[in-house]
Scaffold this active site. Structure first.
Site, PDB file in Angstrom:
ATOM      1  CD  GLU A 177      -2.792   1.261   2.457  1.00  0.00           C
ATOM      2  OE1 GLU A 177      -2.744   0.351   3.307  1.00  0.00           O
ATOM      3  OE2 GLU A 177      -3.574   2.206   2.544  1.00  0.00           O
ATOM      4  CE  LYS A 219      -5.970  -0.182   1.614  1.00  0.00           C
ATOM      5  NZ  LYS A 219      -6.614  -0.770   2.785  1.00  0.00           N
TER       6      LYS A 219
HETATM    7  P1  13P Z   1      -9.104   4.461   3.946  1.00  0.00           P
HETATM    8  O1  13P Z   1      -9.988   3.691   2.980  1.00  0.00           O
HETATM    9  O2  13P Z   1      -9.853   5.114   5.051  1.00  0.00           O
HETATM   10  O3  13P Z   1      -8.164   5.382   3.208  1.00  0.00           O
HETATM   11  O4  13P Z   1      -8.188   3.402   4.672  1.00  0.00           O
HETATM   12  C1  13P Z   1      -7.583   2.416   3.959  1.00  0.00           C
HETATM   13  C2  13P Z   1      -6.456   1.893   4.733  1.00  0.00           C
HETATM   14  O5  13P Z   1      -6.340   0.708   4.940  1.00  0.00           O
HETATM   15  C3  13P Z   1      -5.453   2.835   5.251  1.00  0.00           C
HETATM   16  O6  13P Z   1      -4.283   2.157   5.491  1.00  0.00           O
END
Ligand code: 13P
Length: 343
Positions: A177, A219
């Site tokens: 991510e 992600k």
């Molecule tokens: P949000 O969808 O609130 O951005 O959070 C996703 C997430 O896993 C943050 O690390």
């Protein structure tokens, strides 16, 4: 670990019509969300709230996996059932956030680098024992006139790749991510340039560390105007630019892309995903495009519940409704008039 197990898990995480529930807020972060609806950040309240989320009847129809925080994977529901056992009954794979947070990057003027590599191999072995199937690590990249620096991009990409390699060694699918933050006055063009560069760095490092692209999930944040940008791009442009960015950077061996919501409204996050999936039909993209939202799935649940046990069922319905709309969006089948329909 076999590559085929990783591949199978990754594929199941992004099955068409399914997405991921991110509920891995650290104790201080969940505390902020609870405080906003007038609820104390006690262990009992956290358990009650997370019991509502994971106990929602039928949630497994739309949610393939949920990302937990360390304390949750060890806890039991208000009825005394371990959370991983409840998830198994619901057909929802347990995932776990394994980074220890974004810390100040030395000598950088306020940029962040995500930590958590020390001792990670041992922690992963413990999470496997709790039934975890996948993990998450989030890097944050801020944009302003000076940012991001090359040092910040490289340090975060390197850490993400080392984390991903350790996960695969342990038989766990890494969710990688790299979040380019929405905060700021930047245009969508700047968001595009920074997101392309971020993802290039990330895939370069993943390749160098020998990570199997078939056994990971990306992600990313969407390519989107900053919240303070005077002229914010519309839905079509966000969808187009996000897909263009992914086409420049993501190897076709990656099975799926599960977006974060990053501060978008619930409706925006759903609409962007659905529009991308509509456009994807023409482009024959190699990856599944789905959601891994935290706030855009949980906002209405918190608003409805507000700590009141009598509202728990209604709060569950709010989650089911939002999950269903996002599941439809993962097939490109969402329309805004569905917002008004009952769950
Ligand atoms: P949000 O969808 O609130 O951005 O959070 C996703 C997430 O896993 C943050 O690390």
């Amino acid at each position: 670990m076999t590559l085929s197990t990783l591949r199978q898990t990754a594929k199941a995480m992004v099955e068409p019509g399914q997405g991921i529930l991110a509920m891995d807020e650290s104790t201080p972060t969940v505390g902020k969300r609870l405080k906003a609806v007038g609820v104390d950040n006690s262990e009992d309240n956290r358990v009650a709230y997370r019991t509502i989320l994971l106990g929602t009847p039928g949630l497994g129809d739309y949610i393939s996996g949920a990302i937990l925080y360390d304390e949750t994977i060890r806890q039991s529901t208000t009825d005394g059932e371990p959370f991983p056992a409840l998830m198994q009954r619901q057909g929802i794979m347990p995932g776990i956030k394994v980074d220890t947070g974004a810390k100040d990057l030395a000598l950088s003027g306020g940029e962040k680098v995500t930590e958590g590599l020390d001792g990670l191999r041992d922690r992963l072995a413990e999470y496997v024992g709790f039934g975890a199937k996948f993990c998450k690590w989030r890097a944050v990249i801020a944009i302003d006139e000076e940012k991001p620096s090359r040092a910040c991009l490289e340090a975060n990409a390197h850490a993400l790749a080392r984390y991903a390699a350790l996960c695969q060694e342990a038989g766990l699918v890494p969710i990688v991510e790299p979040e380019v933050l929405i905060n700021g006055a930047h245009t969508i063009e700047t968001s595009y340039d920074v997101t392309v560069e971020t993802q290039r760095q990330v895939f370069e490092q993943l390749y160098r560390q020998g990570v199997h692209f078939e056994g990971m999930i990306l992600k990313p944040s969407m390519v989107i105007s900053g919240t303070d940008c005077p002229q914010r791009a519309g839905v079509e442009q966000v969808a187009e630019q996000t897909l263009r960015c992914l086409q420049q950077t993501v190897p076709s061996a990656v099975p799926g892309i599960a977006f974060l919501s990053g501060g978008q409204s619930d409706e925006e996050a759903t609409q962007h995903l659905s529009t991308m999936n509509q456009m994807a039909r023409e482009l024959s993209l190699p990856w599944q495009l789905t959601f891994s939202y935290a706030r855009a799935l949980q906002n209405q649940v918190l608003e409805t519940w507000r700590g009141d046990a009598a509202k728990a069922e209604q709060a569950s319905q709010a989650l089911l409704h939002r999950a269903k709309l996002n599941a439809l969006a993962s097939r490109g089948e969402y329309t805004p008039d569905m917002e008004r329909a009952a769950a």
